[in-house]
Motif scaffolding. Structure first.
Motif, mmCIF file in Angstrom:
data_model
loop_
_atom_site.group_PDB
_atom_site.id
_atom_site.type_symbol
_atom_site.label_atom_id
_atom_site.label_comp_id
_atom_site.label_asym_id
_atom_site.label_seq_id
_atom_site.Cartn_x
_atom_site.Cartn_y
_atom_site.Cartn_z
ATOM 1 N N THR A 53 0.856 -1.187 0.000
ATOM 2 C CA THR A 53 0.000 0.000 0.000
ATOM 3 C C THR A 53 0.895 1.242 0.000
ATOM 4 O OG1 THR A 53 -0.123 0.008 2.414
ATOM 5 C CG2 THR A 53 -1.921 -1.105 1.230
ATOM 6 N N ILE A 54 0.284 2.378 -0.306
ATOM 7 C CA ILE A 54 1.024 3.644 -0.321
ATOM 8 C C ILE A 54 0.379 4.582 0.699
ATOM 9 C CG2 ILE A 54 1.635 5.676 -1.699
ATOM 10 C CD1 ILE A 54 1.459 3.830 -4.185
ATOM 11 N N PRO A 55 1.138 5.014 1.716
ATOM 12 C CA PRO A 55 0.549 5.918 2.708
ATOM 13 C C PRO A 55 0.283 7.297 2.113
ATOM 14 C CG PRO A 55 2.897 5.577 3.152
ATOM 15 C CD PRO A 55 2.540 4.686 2.006
ATOM 16 N N LEU A 56 -0.903 7.841 2.368
ATOM 17 C CA LEU A 56 -1.268 9.182 1.894
ATOM 18 C C LEU A 56 -1.644 10.046 3.081
ATOM 19 C CD1 LEU A 56 -3.599 8.601 -1.220
ATOM 20 C CD2 LEU A 56 -1.161 9.132 -1.222
ATOM 21 N N GLU A 57 -1.020 11.205 3.162
ATOM 22 C CA GLU A 57 -1.375 12.177 4.196
ATOM 23 C C GLU A 57 -2.413 13.149 3.622
ATOM 24 O OE1 GLU A 57 -0.398 12.349 7.389
ATOM 25 O OE2 GLU A 57 0.696 10.468 7.104
ATOM 26 N N PRO A 58 -3.322 13.658 4.432
ATOM 27 C CA PRO A 58 -4.338 14.591 3.937
ATOM 28 C C PRO A 58 -3.710 15.839 3.319
ATOM 29 C CG PRO A 58 -4.825 13.868 6.179
ATOM 30 C CD PRO A 58 -3.446 13.392 5.873
ATOM 31 N N LYS A 59 -4.354 16.363 2.279
ATOM 32 C CA LYS A 59 -3.896 17.573 1.597
ATOM 33 C C LYS A 59 -5.068 18.524 1.387
ATOM 34 C CE LYS A 59 0.321 15.906 0.751
ATOM 35 N NZ LYS A 59 1.526 16.454 1.387
ATOM 36 N N ASP A 60 -4.747 19.764 1.022
ATOM 37 C CA ASP A 60 -5.790 20.779 0.804
ATOM 38 C C ASP A 60 -6.501 20.609 -0.537
ATOM 39 O OD1 ASP A 60 -5.276 22.039 3.219
ATOM 40 O OD2 ASP A 60 -3.736 23.332 2.350
ATOM 41 N N VAL A 61 -5.799 20.037 -1.519
ATOM 42 C CA VAL A 61 -6.395 19.832 -2.843
ATOM 43 C C VAL A 61 -6.197 18.363 -3.229
ATOM 44 C CG1 VAL A 61 -6.392 20.506 -5.277
ATOM 45 C CG2 VAL A 61 -5.859 22.203 -3.525
ATOM 46 N N ILE A 62 -7.289 17.715 -3.629
ATOM 47 C CA ILE A 62 -7.231 16.319 -4.072
ATOM 48 C C ILE A 62 -7.715 16.262 -5.518
ATOM 49 C CG2 ILE A 62 -8.052 13.960 -3.709
ATOM 50 C CD1 ILE A 62 -8.699 14.791 -0.783
ATOM 51 N N ILE A 63 -6.870 15.765 -6.413
ATOM 52 C CA ILE A 63 -7.277 15.533 -7.802
ATOM 53 C C ILE A 63 -7.577 14.048 -7.947
ATOM 54 C CG2 ILE A 63 -6.607 15.684 -10.237
ATOM 55 C CD1 ILE A 63 -4.542 17.823 -9.398
ATOM 56 N N LEU A 64 -8.812 13.745 -8.317
ATOM 57 C CA LEU A 64 -9.228 12.358 -8.505
ATOM 58 C C LEU A 64 -9.404 12.123 -10.002
ATOM 59 C CD1 LEU A 64 -10.159 9.647 -7.346
ATOM 60 C CD2 LEU A 64 -12.441 10.630 -7.079
ATOM 61 N N GLU A 65 -8.580 11.234 -10.555
ATOM 62 C CA GLU A 65 -8.515 11.078 -12.013
ATOM 63 C C GLU A 65 -8.810 9.638 -12.414
ATOM 64 O OE1 GLU A 65 -6.560 9.346 -15.257
ATOM 65 O OE2 GLU A 65 -5.156 9.686 -13.600
ATOM 66 N N GLY A 66 -9.646 9.469 -13.444
ATOM 67 C CA GLY A 66 -9.939 8.131 -13.926
ATOM 68 C C GLY A 66 -11.084 8.131 -14.927
ATOM 69 N N ILE A 67 -11.188 7.031 -15.677
ATOM 70 C CA ILE A 67 -12.168 6.993 -16.768
ATOM 71 C C ILE A 67 -13.603 7.103 -16.255
ATOM 72 C CG2 ILE A 67 -10.704 5.746 -18.413
ATOM 73 C CD1 ILE A 67 -12.173 3.145 -17.659
ATOM 74 N N LEU A 68 -13.849 6.623 -15.033
ATOM 75 C CA LEU A 68 -15.233 6.543 -14.557
ATOM 76 C C LEU A 68 -15.453 7.272 -13.230
ATOM 77 C CD1 LEU A 68 -15.889 2.843 -15.577
ATOM 78 C CD2 LEU A 68 -17.259 4.793 -16.335
ATOM 79 N N VAL A 69 -14.651 8.300 -12.942
ATOM 80 C CA VAL A 69 -14.800 8.985 -11.643
ATOM 81 C C VAL A 69 -16.100 9.795 -11.564
ATOM 82 C CG1 VAL A 69 -12.351 9.056 -11.051
ATOM 83 C CG2 VAL A 69 -13.363 10.969 -12.313
ATOM 84 N N LEU A 70 -16.711 10.103 -12.717
ATOM 85 C CA LEU A 70 -17.988 10.832 -12.692
ATOM 86 C C LEU A 70 -19.190 9.892 -12.768
ATOM 87 C CD1 LEU A 70 -17.313 13.940 -14.993
ATOM 88 C CD2 LEU A 70 -17.054 13.734 -12.512
ATOM 89 N N GLU A 71 -18.949 8.588 -12.841
ATOM 90 C CA GLU A 71 -20.042 7.636 -13.049
ATOM 91 C C GLU A 71 -20.823 7.388 -11.761
ATOM 92 O OE1 GLU A 71 -22.115 3.857 -13.166
ATOM 93 O OE2 GLU A 71 -20.263 4.155 -12.035
ATOM 94 N N ASP A 72 -20.143 7.415 -10.623
ATOM 95 C CA ASP A 72 -20.778 7.117 -9.340
ATOM 96 C C ASP A 72 -21.212 8.419 -8.665
ATOM 97 O OD1 ASP A 72 -21.213 6.447 -6.537
ATOM 98 O OD2 ASP A 72 -20.182 4.553 -6.937
ATOM 99 N N GLU A 73 -22.506 8.530 -8.393
ATOM 100 C CA GLU A 73 -23.045 9.757 -7.794
ATOM 101 C C GLU A 73 -22.389 10.081 -6.456
ATOM 102 O OE1 GLU A 73 -27.384 11.737 -6.598
ATOM 103 O OE2 GLU A 73 -27.250 9.600 -7.101
ATOM 104 N N ARG A 74 -22.037 9.036 -5.708
ATOM 105 C CA ARG A 74 -21.411 9.259 -4.396
ATOM 106 C C ARG A 74 -20.048 9.935 -4.539
ATOM 107 N NH1 ARG A 74 -21.237 3.290 -2.377
ATOM 108 N NH2 ARG A 74 -20.565 3.127 -4.546
#
Length: 211
Positions: free
Chosen positions: A99-120
């Motif tokens: 796994t890769i540890p991630l620390e919280p940040k002020d800006v999160i870019i979420l990228e992927g072919i279907l990131v807009l497909e899920d309403e949640r």
């Protein structure tokens, strides 16, 4: 109370240039409090399947992704808690034990072919982008990438595109364009659109007193 991070969703078909757009935004703010999360890391764990069964899975279908885990980790990050991002093992077509540890940040870019497909997922986003590139350009980019970088044969790339990638794009990815706040033609080469986006993100950061 700590401020909620800004979440930017970047969607688009395979080879659309969405990664270039996401990277351009990330690079501009690099050095600041920003992270990029690729949906590709969240392919489902398939360790219960045989290798042959894994090869036959449809990786362009919404069911291929573990959105439950992605949403859970996004909520953790938005509440300023660290997470362990999964790693996908492409050679074995299943999730890695790493796994890769991630620390919280002020800006999160979420990228992927279907990131807009899920309403949640959409509900978590402040800005929703769809990178819209002509099908022939997307195919050429994919063909070049897969033959040069991934050692695939011409026939296998064409077969996968016509049998899986193209129909899945038309059925699941293209329709998510309607949810986008901004549609960016031709992807990472569209410098004007990227500059406008960066200016908008800066405005939001200033309004939220994050910058």
């Amino acid at each position: 109370m700590s401020k909620k991070p800004i979440v930017i969703g970047v969607a688009g078909g395979s080879g659309s240039g969405k990664t270039s757009v996401a990277r351009a935004i990330y690079d501009y703010f690099q050095g600041g409090s920003i992270m990029m999360i690729e949906q590709d890391y969240y392919y489902k764990n398939q360790s219960h399947l045989t290798f042959e069964e894994r090869l036959n899975q449809n990786y362009d279908h919404p069911f291929a992704f573990d959105n439950e885990l992605l949403i859970e980790q996004m909520n953790e990050l938005m509440n300023r808690r660290p997470v362990e991002k999964p790693v996908y093992d492409y050679a074995n077509h299943t999730r890695s034990s790493e796994t890769i540890p991630l620390e919280p940040k002020d800006v999160i870019i979420l990228e992927g072919i279907l990131v807009l497909e899920d309403e949640r997922l959409r509900d978590l986003m402040d800005i929703k982008l769809f990178v819209d590139t002509d099908a022939d350009l997307r195919f050429i980019r994919r063909l070049t990438r897969d033959t040069k970088e991934r050692g695939r044969s011409l026939d296998s790339v064409i077969g996968q595109y016509t049998e899986v990638v193209r129909p899945m794009h038309n059925q699941f990815i293209e329709p998510t364009k309607r949810y986008a706040d901004v549609i960016i033609p031709i992807g990472g080469e569209n410098k004007v659109a990227i500059d406008l986006l960066i200016a908008k993100i800066q405005t939001i950061l200033e309004q939220k007193d994050i910058l």
